[in-house]
Design a protein around this motif. Sequence first.
Motif, PDB file in Angstrom:
ATOM      1  N   UNK A   1     -71.228 -48.234  -4.596  1.00 42.27           N
ATOM      2  CA  UNK A   1     -70.710 -48.214  -5.967  1.00 42.27           C
ATOM      3  C   UNK A   1     -71.250 -47.004  -6.713  1.00 42.27           C
ATOM      4  N   UNK A   2     -70.367 -46.387  -7.492  1.00 39.80           N
ATOM      5  CA  UNK A   2     -70.762 -45.252  -8.335  1.00 39.80           C
ATOM      6  C   UNK A   2     -70.081 -45.444  -9.682  1.00 39.80           C
ATOM      7  N   UNK A   3     -70.753 -45.069 -10.760  1.00 37.90           N
ATOM      8  CA  UNK A   3     -70.059 -45.143 -12.047  1.00 37.90           C
ATOM      9  C   UNK A   3     -70.892 -44.620 -13.202  1.00 37.90           C
ATOM     10  N   UNK A   4     -70.188 -43.955 -14.103  1.00 41.91           N
ATOM     11  CA  UNK A   4     -70.747 -43.660 -15.422  1.00 41.91           C
ATOM     12  C   UNK A   4     -70.298 -44.851 -16.246  1.00 41.91           C
ATOM     13  N   UNK A   5     -71.174 -45.848 -16.346  1.00 40.95           N
ATOM     14  CA  UNK A   5     -70.744 -47.176 -16.816  1.00 40.95           C
ATOM     15  C   UNK A   5     -70.535 -47.227 -18.325  1.00 40.95           C
ATOM     16  N   UNK A   6     -69.601 -48.107 -18.745  1.00 39.67           N
ATOM     17  CA  UNK A   6     -69.461 -48.342 -20.184  1.00 39.67           C
ATOM     18  C   UNK A   6     -70.730 -49.036 -20.685  1.00 39.67           C
ATOM     19  N   UNK A   7     -71.456 -48.394 -21.614  1.00 34.75           N
ATOM     20  CA  UNK A   7     -72.775 -48.899 -22.001  1.00 34.75           C
ATOM     21  C   UNK A   7     -72.714 -50.236 -22.728  1.00 34.75           C
ATOM     22  N   UNK A   8     -71.558 -50.508 -23.365  1.00 38.31           N
ATOM     23  CA  UNK A   8     -71.469 -51.764 -24.140  1.00 38.31           C
ATOM     24  C   UNK A   8     -71.476 -53.008 -23.254  1.00 38.31           C
ATOM     25  N   UNK A   9     -71.219 -52.850 -21.937  1.00 38.84           N
ATOM     26  CA  UNK A   9     -71.224 -54.046 -21.062  1.00 38.84           C
ATOM     27  C   UNK A   9     -72.229 -53.901 -19.925  1.00 38.84           C
ATOM     28  N   UNK A  10     -73.180 -52.951 -20.043  1.00 40.87           N
ATOM     29  CA  UNK A  10     -73.993 -52.647 -18.860  1.00 40.87           C
ATOM     30  C   UNK A  10     -74.842 -53.818 -18.374  1.00 40.87           C
ATOM     31  N   UNK A  11     -75.459 -54.582 -19.282  1.00 38.78           N
ATOM     32  CA  UNK A  11     -76.329 -55.673 -18.789  1.00 38.78           C
ATOM     33  C   UNK A  11     -75.519 -56.769 -18.081  1.00 38.78           C
ATOM     34  N   UNK A  12     -74.452 -57.330 -18.711  1.00 39.13           N
ATOM     35  CA  UNK A  12     -73.682 -58.336 -17.947  1.00 39.13           C
ATOM     36  C   UNK A  12     -73.076 -57.770 -16.664  1.00 39.13           C
ATOM     37  N   UNK A  13     -72.717 -56.482 -16.687  1.00 42.15           N
ATOM     38  CA  UNK A  13     -72.140 -55.887 -15.472  1.00 42.15           C
ATOM     39  C   UNK A  13     -73.177 -55.834 -14.351  1.00 42.15           C
ATOM     40  N   UNK A  14     -74.411 -55.474 -14.678  1.00 42.93           N
ATOM     41  CA  UNK A  14     -75.448 -55.429 -13.636  1.00 42.93           C
ATOM     42  C   UNK A  14     -75.693 -56.824 -13.074  1.00 42.93           C
ATOM     43  N   UNK A  15     -75.743 -57.846 -13.952  1.00 43.36           N
ATOM     44  CA  UNK A  15     -75.926 -59.212 -13.436  1.00 43.36           C
ATOM     45  C   UNK A  15     -74.752 -59.604 -12.524  1.00 43.36           C
ATOM     46  N   UNK A  16     -73.539 -59.211 -12.893  1.00 39.81           N
ATOM     47  CA  UNK A  16     -72.371 -59.517 -12.043  1.00 39.81           C
ATOM     48  C   UNK A  16     -72.501 -58.819 -10.687  1.00 39.81           C
TER      49      UNK A  16
END
Length: 261
Positions: free
Chosen positions: A102-117
Amino acid sequence: MHVARKRFGQNFLHDAHIIQKIGQSTGVTAKDHVVEIGPGRGALTDVLLATGARVTAIELDRDLLPILRTQFFNQPNFTVLEGDALKFDFSTLATPETPIKLVGNLPYNISTPLIFHLLEQRQHIIDMHFMLQKEVVDRLCAEPGTKAYSKLTVMTQYYCRPTWLFNVPPGAFSPQPKVDSAIVRLVPRPAAELRANDTAALSRLVRTAFSQRRKTLRNNLKNDYDLGMLEVVGIDPGIRPEVLSVDDFVHLSNALTEPTS
Ligand code: SAM
């Protein structure tokens, strides 16, 4: 012309040097299947495709899909899917022979729930490289006893080995974010290294222990757990949660969930 949308956390990379540096840091090769989260206008997609890798991109903003399809129309290794990475089932893209990177310049507004997912989906992933708000990278890589050490730290370090790679200044993006950014690498640990008997119980324990981080373990845990067990495993109930290592949490969780005879 596509205008950057705040609600999708859109800060597009435009610094060619930084884009190359991120691409190189991923170590992606032609043998890999890379899944890019949030390709945006394709800045990173371009360098990933240049490696010869197969690239599947997942983008929530449907207006970006035709832009990406036009830009990469002559790239047979490229697929873009409209979707929400927070709900995406990554097992649909991985095979036992080719787990995904996985690679991404992630949307910061959802970074914590995204990492848990993503932690829940780690069996299908061999490597991850993400741009995140620097403060979040600090939390992912934090040592026990520091201010940045949190539930996110413990659960990420339980499942993965995190490495801070380098910082990226706001000027590398358009529009510029108000915060500093950093690239982090997360490598999922082999199943044999995961020692918790019950990961849901571990997650509950860590959440409860950190519910009020300025309070002691005793205060945070007393309503839900048998405090006598802390002393049995050699943990002082008078300490604060951020002092416990990941192994301490695993050890304590296993002791608390062991059936009593
Ligand atoms: N990769 C591009 C770049 O570096 O220039 C764009 C990065 S921008 C910070 C984040 C991207 O993620 C945007 O394209 C945004 O539309 C997309 N995005 C936001 N939320 C998403 C979600 N839940 N699932 C997938 N993509 C999402």
